[in-house]
Design a protein around this motif. Structure first.
Motif, PDB file in Angstrom:
ATOM      1  N   THR A   8      57.638 101.472 178.214  1.00  0.00           N
ATOM      2  CA  THR A   8      57.917 100.218 177.501  1.00  0.00           C
ATOM      3  C   THR A   8      59.109  99.432 178.042  1.00  0.00           C
ATOM      4  N   PHE A   9      59.933 100.045 178.891  1.00  0.00           N
ATOM      5  CA  PHE A   9      61.189  99.406 179.300  1.00  0.00           C
ATOM      6  C   PHE A   9      60.967  98.033 179.927  1.00  0.00           C
ATOM      7  N   ASN A  10      59.955  97.928 180.790  1.00  0.00           N
ATOM      8  CA  ASN A  10      59.761  96.683 181.554  1.00  0.00           C
ATOM      9  C   ASN A  10      59.286  95.502 180.710  1.00  0.00           C
ATOM     10  N   ILE A  11      58.844  95.760 179.475  1.00  0.00           N
ATOM     11  CA  ILE A  11      58.386  94.657 178.619  1.00  0.00           C
ATOM     12  C   ILE A  11      59.537  93.673 178.412  1.00  0.00           C
ATOM     13  N   HIS A  12      60.723  94.222 178.067  1.00  0.00           N
ATOM     14  CA  HIS A  12      61.870  93.352 177.805  1.00  0.00           C
ATOM     15  C   HIS A  12      62.966  93.471 178.865  1.00  0.00           C
ATOM     16  N   GLY A  13      63.092  94.651 179.471  1.00  0.00           N
ATOM     17  CA  GLY A  13      64.239  94.877 180.361  1.00  0.00           C
ATOM     18  C   GLY A  13      63.939  94.818 181.848  1.00  0.00           C
ATOM     19  N   GLY A  14      62.642  94.744 182.216  1.00  0.00           N
ATOM     20  CA  GLY A  14      62.274  94.838 183.635  1.00  0.00           C
ATOM     21  C   GLY A  14      62.844  93.713 184.479  1.00  0.00           C
ATOM     22  N   TYR A  15      62.722  92.479 183.976  1.00  0.00           N
ATOM     23  CA  TYR A  15      63.208  91.314 184.740  1.00  0.00           C
ATOM     24  C   TYR A  15      64.716  91.421 184.975  1.00  0.00           C
ATOM     25  N   LEU A  16      65.455  91.746 183.908  1.00  0.00           N
ATOM     26  CA  LEU A  16      66.918  91.788 184.041  1.00  0.00           C
ATOM     27  C   LEU A  16      67.385  92.949 184.903  1.00  0.00           C
ATOM     28  N   GLU A  17      66.658  94.060 184.835  1.00  0.00           N
ATOM     29  CA  GLU A  17      67.051  95.175 185.700  1.00  0.00           C
ATOM     30  C   GLU A  17      66.861  94.784 187.169  1.00  0.00           C
ATOM     31  N   ALA A  18      65.775  94.065 187.446  1.00  0.00           N
ATOM     32  CA  ALA A  18      65.535  93.591 188.827  1.00  0.00           C
ATOM     33  C   ALA A  18      66.651  92.629 189.248  1.00  0.00           C
ATOM     34  N   ILE A  19      67.055  91.744 188.316  1.00  0.00           N
ATOM     35  CA  ILE A  19      68.128  90.781 188.604  1.00  0.00           C
ATOM     36  C   ILE A  19      69.422  91.509 188.941  1.00  0.00           C
ATOM     37  N   TYR A  82      77.053  87.134 184.442  1.00  0.00           N
ATOM     38  CA  TYR A  82      77.018  87.787 183.127  1.00  0.00           C
ATOM     39  C   TYR A  82      76.335  86.884 182.096  1.00  0.00           C
ATOM     40  N   LYS A  83      76.712  85.590 182.111  1.00  0.00           N
ATOM     41  CA  LYS A  83      76.136  84.653 181.127  1.00  0.00           C
ATOM     42  C   LYS A  83      74.630  84.488 181.346  1.00  0.00           C
ATOM     43  N   HIS A  84      74.220  84.478 182.604  1.00  0.00           N
ATOM     44  CA  HIS A  84      72.781  84.371 182.905  1.00  0.00           C
ATOM     45  C   HIS A  84      72.033  85.572 182.324  1.00  0.00           C
ATOM     46  N   MET A  85      72.606  86.781 182.511  1.00  0.00           N
ATOM     47  CA  MET A  85      71.944  87.991 181.991  1.00  0.00           C
ATOM     48  C   MET A  85      71.922  87.983 180.467  1.00  0.00           C
ATOM     49  N   LEU A  86      73.037  87.550 179.862  1.00  0.00           N
ATOM     50  CA  LEU A  86      73.123  87.543 178.400  1.00  0.00           C
ATOM     51  C   LEU A  86      72.103  86.568 177.796  1.00  0.00           C
ATOM     52  N   CYS A  87      71.907  85.424 178.463  1.00  0.00           N
ATOM     53  CA  CYS A  87      70.935  84.422 177.968  1.00  0.00           C
ATOM     54  C   CYS A  87      69.513  84.971 177.975  1.00  0.00           C
ATOM     55  N   GLN A  88      69.222  85.808 178.963  1.00  0.00           N
ATOM     56  CA  GLN A  88      67.845  86.314 179.113  1.00  0.00           C
ATOM     57  C   GLN A  88      67.599  87.568 178.272  1.00  0.00           C
ATOM     58  N   ALA A  89      68.679  88.199 177.794  1.00  0.00           N
ATOM     59  CA  ALA A  89      68.549  89.521 177.168  1.00  0.00           C
ATOM     60  C   ALA A  89      68.038  89.432 175.735  1.00  0.00           C
ATOM     61  N   PHE A  96      74.343  95.405 173.845  1.00  0.00           N
ATOM     62  CA  PHE A  96      74.950  96.268 174.867  1.00  0.00           C
ATOM     63  C   PHE A  96      75.817  95.434 175.813  1.00  0.00           C
ATOM     64  N   LEU A  97      75.299  94.279 176.242  1.00  0.00           N
ATOM     65  CA  LEU A  97      76.057  93.407 177.153  1.00  0.00           C
ATOM     66  C   LEU A  97      77.315  92.862 176.469  1.00  0.00           C
ATOM     67  N   GLU A  98      77.214  92.576 175.164  1.00  0.00           N
ATOM     68  CA  GLU A  98      78.393  92.088 174.439  1.00  0.00           C
ATOM     69  C   GLU A  98      79.458  93.172 174.349  1.00  0.00           C
ATOM     70  N   LEU A 132      85.768  86.614 180.433  1.00  0.00           N
ATOM     71  CA  LEU A 132      84.753  87.384 179.703  1.00  0.00           C
ATOM     72  C   LEU A 132      85.237  87.785 178.309  1.00  0.00           C
ATOM     73  N   GLY A 133      86.555  87.732 178.087  1.00  0.00           N
ATOM     74  CA  GLY A 133      87.093  88.178 176.797  1.00  0.00           C
ATOM     75  C   GLY A 133      87.569  87.043 175.916  1.00  0.00           C
ATOM     76  N   MET A 134      87.097  85.816 176.172  1.00  0.00           N
ATOM     77  CA  MET A 134      87.531  84.671 175.367  1.00  0.00           C
ATOM     78  C   MET A 134      86.725  84.590 174.066  1.00  0.00           C
ATOM     79  N   PHE A 135      87.375  84.151 172.981  1.00  0.00           N
ATOM     80  CA  PHE A 135      86.662  83.853 171.744  1.00  0.00           C
ATOM     81  C   PHE A 135      87.316  82.629 171.108  1.00  0.00           C
ATOM     82  N   GLU A 136      86.633  82.023 170.142  1.00  0.00           N
ATOM     83  CA  GLU A 136      87.020  80.693 169.665  1.00  0.00           C
ATOM     84  C   GLU A 136      88.457  80.588 169.183  1.00  0.00           C
ATOM     85  N   SER A 137      88.893  81.542 168.377  1.00  0.00           N
ATOM     86  CA  SER A 137      90.202  81.394 167.717  1.00  0.00           C
ATOM     87  C   SER A 137      91.350  82.032 168.503  1.00  0.00           C
ATOM     88  N   ILE A 138      91.134  82.283 169.790  1.00  0.00           N
ATOM     89  CA  ILE A 138      92.138  83.043 170.558  1.00  0.00           C
ATOM     90  C   ILE A 138      93.498  82.330 170.633  1.00  0.00           C
TER      91      ILE A 138
END
Length: 351
Positions: A8-19, A82-89, A96-98, A132-138
């Motif tokens: 089942t992994f490749n249903i959701h994770g296959g593309y990103l693992e290849a990336i 990282y942002k590209h992977m997070l958008c697709q995940a 996990f990425l967060e 990578l560690g920025m957040f709104e109220s920093i």
């Protein structure tokens, strides 16, 4: 469920693992590092990097170049990936990425709080924060006077909120308290990430638990060495160690009472994986320990790519890219300061 990920992994994770495996093939090789170490100026470094994946990020930078510019642009490439992977995940990979970025959030919080304590300009501090560690109220972290305020005013709405429960006190923030806060937060973060990885099961759990256990052990060693000769008591020191890892629990008991580097070495030589790290160092050489740990970490991260159908490759790739940026920063600094003889001291080869 170990062994059935392939169904089942490749249903959701296959593309990103290849990336991510494609991204990994763009990491600098030993030949690249040898060329970079021969450079005479930062312009030469830029020229060599223009033939790599960093080329588009550096091509429009005017002369004279600075080390900070090179590091900034290389970090920007990592952030974009990282942002590209997070958008697709999708779940649970997106969570996990967060998790991977929470360590940077902790470092950023500590950087701002320490900088404010020493009356540095907030804008200047924000520029030094890891993207990578920025957040709104920093930016509002600067108003806090103690841990309780820090939590109530700012951090209650961030992912770090659960980790703060252990270190909320009304004590004023000073250098010692801030360092204890950093290590308490890291301990809570690593334990949480460890439990989350375990829950995912399969190859992800097996590989990630091993990588996080190594990280927890390294932090335990660093806390011990850095607290030698300070007013931190043995019990306080023990409280900062994570409740997992190869050294847990008996190694922690022994580390808590260590008084110098050679005693730390004596404790770790009882554990075969760490014996090989210390065999490279002569007695009393604590300054080379960081590099030895980095080399061991890189070896473990590269091994995670040998298996398929798991999430640890995302963690490994980001860590390897961060190590590469550290290497580039060291080489650039050595070239800029005309210290070519020391250029190999801190470079950790990835391949």
């Amino acid at each position: 469920m170990y062994g059935f990920e392939a169904l089942t992994f490749n249903i959701h994770g296959g593309y990103l693992e290849a990336i991510v495996r494609g991204y990994r093939s763009g990491l600098l090789t030993a030949a690249d590092y040898n060329n970079l170490c021969q450079c005479e100026t930062l312009e030469d470094i830029k020229m060599h990097l223009s033939a790599t994946e960093y080329g588009p990020y550096l091509q429009n930078e005017p002369s004279p170049l600075h080390t900070t510019t090179i590091v900034e642009k290389c970090t920007l490439k990592l952030v974009d990936e990282y942002k590209h992977m997070l958008c697709q995940a999708t779940e649970p990979l997106s969570t996990f990425l967060e998790y991977i970025t929470y360590g940077h959030m902790i470092d950023n919080v500590v950087l701002i709080v320490t900088g404010t304590l020493h009356e540095r300009d907030v804008q200047e501090l924000l520029e030094k924060c890891h993207p990578l560690g920025m957040f709104e109220s920093i930016a509002t972290l600067a108003v806090a006077q103690n841990m309780r305020e820090l939590y109530r005013l700012v951090l209650v709405d961030t992912p770090l909120a659960p980790y703060f429960s252990e270190c909320i006190s009304s004590e004023d923030l000073d250098d010692m308290n801030i360092e204890i806060m950093r290590n308490t937060l890291y301990k809570a973060y690593l334990e949480d990430f460890y439990q989350f990885s375990k829950k995912l099961g399969g190859a992800t759990a097996e590989i990630m638990c091993d990588l996080l256990a190594f990280e927890a052990d390294r932090r335990a060693v660093n806390i011990t060495i850095n607290s030698i000769g300070t007013e931190l008591t043995r019990d306080d020191r023990r409280k900062l160690y994570s409740n997992f890892g190869l050294l847990y629990p008996y190694g922690h008991e022994e580390l808590a009472v260590c008084e110098d580097f050679d005693q730390v070495r004596g404790v770790l030589e009882k554990y075969p994986p760490y014996q090989s790290i210390f065999s490279k160092l002569s007695y009393g050489e604590s300054q080379l320990l960081d590099k030895a740990f980095y080399e061991e970490e890189v070896k473990r991260l590269c091994l995670s790519f040998e298996q398929q159908f798991h999430y640890a490759v995302f963690f490994s790739y980001i860590r390897l890219r961060e190590q590469e940026i550290r290497n580039l920063m060291w080489i650039s600094e050595c070239v800029a300061q005309n210290q070519k003889s020391r250029v190999h001291d801190s470079v950790v080869f990835i391949f």
